[in-house]
Write a protein that holds these residues in place. Structure first.
Motif, PDB file in Angstrom:
ATOM      1  N   GLU A 151      91.105  41.884  56.378  1.00  0.00           N
ATOM      2  CA  GLU A 151      89.862  42.047  57.148  1.00  0.00           C
ATOM      3  C   GLU A 151      88.786  42.628  56.228  1.00  0.00           C
ATOM      4  N   PHE A 152      88.372  41.819  55.258  1.00  0.00           N
ATOM      5  CA  PHE A 152      87.452  42.289  54.226  1.00  0.00           C
ATOM      6  C   PHE A 152      86.062  42.607  54.768  1.00  0.00           C
ATOM      7  N   SER A 153      85.732  42.077  55.925  1.00  0.00           N
ATOM      8  CA  SER A 153      84.401  42.303  56.506  1.00  0.00           C
ATOM      9  C   SER A 153      84.069  43.779  56.667  1.00  0.00           C
ATOM     10  N   TYR A 154      85.105  44.615  56.874  1.00  0.00           N
ATOM     11  CA  TYR A 154      84.867  46.024  57.175  1.00  0.00           C
ATOM     12  C   TYR A 154      84.768  46.900  55.928  1.00  0.00           C
ATOM     13  N   ILE A 155      84.958  46.314  54.755  1.00  0.00           N
ATOM     14  CA  ILE A 155      84.859  47.100  53.527  1.00  0.00           C
ATOM     15  C   ILE A 155      83.422  47.580  53.335  1.00  0.00           C
ATOM     16  N   GLN A 156      83.261  48.871  53.065  1.00  0.00           N
ATOM     17  CA  GLN A 156      81.931  49.425  52.823  1.00  0.00           C
ATOM     18  C   GLN A 156      81.490  49.117  51.389  1.00  0.00           C
ATOM     19  N   THR A 157      80.241  48.739  51.246  1.00  0.00           N
ATOM     20  CA  THR A 157      79.715  48.365  49.932  1.00  0.00           C
ATOM     21  C   THR A 157      78.853  49.446  49.319  1.00  0.00           C
ATOM     22  N   ASP A 165      78.443  52.850  58.166  1.00  0.00           N
ATOM     23  CA  ASP A 165      77.432  52.002  58.783  1.00  0.00           C
ATOM     24  C   ASP A 165      77.787  50.549  58.495  1.00  0.00           C
ATOM     25  N   LEU A 166      77.993  49.755  59.558  1.00  0.00           N
ATOM     26  CA  LEU A 166      78.359  48.346  59.373  1.00  0.00           C
ATOM     27  C   LEU A 166      77.272  47.556  58.651  1.00  0.00           C
ATOM     28  N   GLU A 167      76.049  48.078  58.628  1.00  0.00           N
ATOM     29  CA  GLU A 167      74.971  47.407  57.899  1.00  0.00           C
ATOM     30  C   GLU A 167      75.324  47.289  56.416  1.00  0.00           C
ATOM     31  N   ALA A 171      80.726  42.326  55.558  1.00  0.00           N
ATOM     32  CA  ALA A 171      80.283  41.296  56.506  1.00  0.00           C
ATOM     33  C   ALA A 171      78.769  41.137  56.477  1.00  0.00           C
ATOM     34  N   CYS A 172      78.072  42.269  56.466  1.00  0.00           N
ATOM     35  CA  CYS A 172      76.605  42.225  56.510  1.00  0.00           C
ATOM     36  C   CYS A 172      75.982  41.969  55.144  1.00  0.00           C
TER      37      CYS A 172
END
Length: 303
Positions: A151-157, A165-167, A171-172
Motif C-alpha cells: 500500500e505505497f500510497s500511504y508512504i509519506q514523502t 498529512d495525506l497531501e 498517492a498525492c
C-alpha cells in the motif's frame, strides 16, 4: 473449465469468462454501483445468470485477506468494511469463489505470465489515482501481517516537524492528480483546463514534439516516482521493479523515470547499483489474469 473473472474498479466492473489458460471467451463491463452492497451483489447475480461458470474470481480494491476472503476495506466501495465477502458470495453462487486485492492481482499476472515470471523477488507499482502496488518475495505475493504490504500510497514523502498529512503521501505526490497539478503550474493554467486538454496521450505527444513545458511537468512527476522507487530499493532490494497503469504505456515516461533514477545515483551514490525498471506486460487485462491465477492457486491449495 469456464471461470467468471471480475475486476471491480471505482468506475466500471470489467468481467470476462476465461478458461484455465487465461483465454478470454467473452467479456464486457458495467458501471460500478457506489450506493450499497445489495446493488453490487445484484450485478454479480446478473453476470452469473448470463452464463454459468465453474468458479468465480474477483479482483477488488481495498485491504483484503485473500486466503480467508475477508475485506477490511473496499477502496471506493465505502459500503464494504470488515466483511466476510467469500462467505457472503457463496450464499449466492454454488461454485468456488476467490478474491484478492486489485494491485496484487496485477502483480500476480506478471508473476504468472508476465515480466516477473523469471524473477523470485520484485516490486510492482501501479500508477493511477494513487500508487497501488505489490511485493513479490520468492515468487509469492507478500501480504503482510495486516494485509497492508504494497500500500505505497500511504508512504509519506516529507519528513519534518509537521503532522501526518495525506497531501504529502505518495498517492498525492505521485498519483494522477499530482501530474495534472504539475501541468497546470507549468503552463500557468487552471486545474480544470489541464485535466481537460493536457493529460494522458495528448501531454506525451506535446513532450515528444519538444514542447518544453510538457517535458518539464513530466520530468518533475517522474522525479517524484524515481525517489519513491529509490526508497523502496533500499527497503526491499528486488531483482526488478515493474510499473503499470495507463501511463506506463508511454515510452517517454519510462525513459524519464530511468533518467531521474540515474541522477539520484550520481549524487553521492554512484557506487550503488541502479534498479532494473520495466513496464508491466499486461495493462487493461492485468487484474483479470491475476484474479484468475489467484483462483487457481486457491483451488490447488484447498486440496
Amino acid at each position: 473449465m469456464n471461470i467468471l473473472v471480475i475486476d471491480v474498479g471505482g468506475t466500471f466492473i470489467k468481467y470476462a469468462w476465461m478458461n484455465e489458460n487465461a483465454q478470454i471467451l467473452d467479456r464486457g463491463k458495467v458501471p460500478t454501483p457506489l450506493d450499497c452492497l445489495d446493488s453490487f451483489l445484484e450485478i454479480l447475480e446478473n453476470l452469473w445468470n448470463l452464463k454459468k461458470a465453474d468458479g468465480i474470481a474477483l479482483s477488488m480494491p481495498g485491504m483484503i485477506d485473500g486466503d480467508r476472503g475477508f475485506m477490511y476495506t473496499g477502496g471506493a466501495l465505502k459500503y464494504i468494511r470488515n466483511l466476510e465477502m467469500i462467505t457472503i458470495l457463496q450464499k449466492y453462487f454454488p461454485v468456488p469463489v476467490a478474491l484478492q486485492n486489485d494491485a496484487k492481482c496485477a502483480a500476480l499476472a506478471e508473476v504468472w505470465k508476465g515480466n516477473l515470471s523469471d524473477c523470485e523477488n520484485g516490486v510492482v507499482l501501479v500508477c493511477g489515482t494513487g500508487i497501488g502496488g505489490a511485493i513479490v518475495y520468492k515468487g509469492e505475493i507478500l501480504q503482510g501481517e495486516h494485509f497492508m504490504a504494497g500500500e505505497f500510497s500511504y508512504i509519506q514523502t516529507v519528513m519534518n516537524d509537521m503532522e501526518f498529512d495525506l497531501e504529502y503521501s505518495a498517492a498525492c505526490q505521485c498519483g494522477a492528480k499530482s501530474l495534472t497539478k504539475l501541468v497546470a503550474d507549468s503552463y500557468g493554467i487552471s486545474l480544470e483546463e489541464a485535466e481537460k486538454n493536457y493529460t494522458g496521450e495528448s501531454l506525451f505527444k506535446r513532450a515528444e514534439g519538444g514542447e518544453e513545458r510538457a517535458i518539464h511537468a513530466i520530468r518533475l512527476f517522474t522525479r517524484r516516482l524515481a525517489i519513491l522507487i529509490s526508497n523502496l530499493q533500499f527497503i526491499f532490494d528486488p531483482q526488478k521493479f515493474l510499473i503499470g497503469g495507463g501511463i506506463s504505456i508511454q515510452p517517454l515516461f519510462l525513459k524519464f523515470v530511468k533518467d531521474e533514477l540515474k541522477k539520484i545515483r550520481e549524487r553521492n551514490l554512484e557506487e550503488l547499483p541502479l534498479p532494473e525498471i520495466e513496464a508491466c506486460k499486461f495493462y487493461n487485462d492485468a487484474n483479470l489474469l491475476g484474479a484468475l491465477y489467484w483462483w487457481k492457486k486457491q483451488q490447488k491449495d484447498s486440496y
